[in-house]
Design an enzyme around this catalytic site. Sequence first.
Site, PDB file in Angstrom:
ATOM      1  CG  HIS A 157      -3.066   6.585   2.818  1.00  0.00           C
ATOM      2  ND1 HIS A 157      -3.835   6.475   4.496  1.00  0.00           N
ATOM      3  CD2 HIS A 157      -2.842   5.881   3.213  1.00  0.00           C
ATOM      4  CE1 HIS A 157      -3.188   5.518   4.687  1.00  0.00           C
ATOM      5  NE2 HIS A 157      -2.818   4.595   3.797  1.00  0.00           N
ATOM      6  CE1 TYR A 199      -4.774   5.590   8.941  1.00  0.00           C
ATOM      7  CE2 TYR A 199      -5.957   6.810   7.308  1.00  0.00           C
ATOM      8  CZ  TYR A 199      -4.543   6.361   7.484  1.00  0.00           C
ATOM      9  OH  TYR A 199      -4.516   8.137   7.551  1.00  0.00           O
ATOM     10  CG  ASP A 251      -2.118  -1.023   1.390  1.00  0.00           C
ATOM     11  OD1 ASP A 251      -2.183  -1.658  -0.005  1.00  0.00           O
ATOM     12  OD2 ASP A 251      -2.790  -0.812   2.360  1.00  0.00           O
ATOM     13  CG  ASP A 252       0.271   3.862   2.253  1.00  0.00           C
ATOM     14  OD1 ASP A 252      -0.764   3.691   2.015  1.00  0.00           O
ATOM     15  OD2 ASP A 252       0.797   4.239   3.550  1.00  0.00           O
ATOM     16  CG  HIS A 276      -4.370   3.277  -0.372  1.00  0.00           C
ATOM     17  ND1 HIS A 276      -4.789   2.111   0.114  1.00  0.00           N
ATOM     18  CD2 HIS A 276      -3.613   3.109   0.079  1.00  0.00           C
ATOM     19  CE1 HIS A 276      -4.228   1.593   1.173  1.00  0.00           C
ATOM     20  NE2 HIS A 276      -3.485   3.023   2.023  1.00  0.00           N
ATOM     21  CG  HIS A 285       2.966  -0.199   4.193  1.00  0.00           C
ATOM     22  ND1 HIS A 285       2.821  -0.945   5.345  1.00  0.00           N
ATOM     23  CD2 HIS A 285       0.994   0.681   4.239  1.00  0.00           C
ATOM     24  CE1 HIS A 285       1.402  -0.641   5.651  1.00  0.00           C
ATOM     25  NE2 HIS A 285       0.574   0.726   5.229  1.00  0.00           N
TER      26      HIS A 285
END
Length: 249
Positions: free
Chosen positions: A129, A166, A74-75, A125, A216
């Site tokens: 965020h 989250y 992710d991210d 995603h 991540h």
Amino acid sequence: MPFRQAVWELEMEGTMIKEARKLLAVWGVDAVLLGVLICTALGGRGRWEEREADAGGEAAVRTDGEKSVALTFDDGPHQIYTWRLLDGLQERGVKATFFLMGANVRENPDLVLEIAAGGHLIGNHGYRHEDMTKGELEGMCESIEKTSKLIQEITGKAPEYVRPPYGSWNDDLEEAVDLTPVFWSVDSLDWKYQDADQIARRVLAQVDDGDIILMHDIFSASVDAALEIVDTLLDRGYTFVTADELLVD
Ligand code: NI
């Protein structure tokens, strides 16, 4: 299952050492001496773990390829660490899933193209965020749509999956968003540990057939840990698949 047990005990040992370190810190014990103590303890356990694996117990090494696992990142994409991760995955012939942030997609279009070219699955995603369950539903939908559009412009394919930041998701989003949410079953907590060995040990102690692992690709330690996890799980007979292959309705 001696192997899983061994790994589990290794994990326990790590926790115990952490507690011991706290105590010693309180007592003001010399840091070098403490480092040697920890290395000896960890190294000793590590060697024992390898012996168990080499012993060829049925749980230790399976080569039937029936166990599947998905690595998800992710991210990103991140202009340094994602490149390194892609190289490492390619060397090992492993496919993963990347849930990209719109803002980072805009900054790194060449990297997004490289992820797609590597045969990895690309998911959404959000743009910045956002916690999707907080704030206006309309704004959250826009964040997702904007991100999907950017990804489609670069790769020619709109994402079909979303990893809500989250893990925050609700019925309204389910109704309004035309993407399938993908959560996880093993949380590496890589953002918290920032230590490759610790991250790898945590994941390897928990992972089982069908798991989706959350990581991540915006941290150096996460990339090292991910490649360590890949090498160990390939040895254990796992096949790496993209997250869509592990979703059950
Ligand atoms: Ni995230």
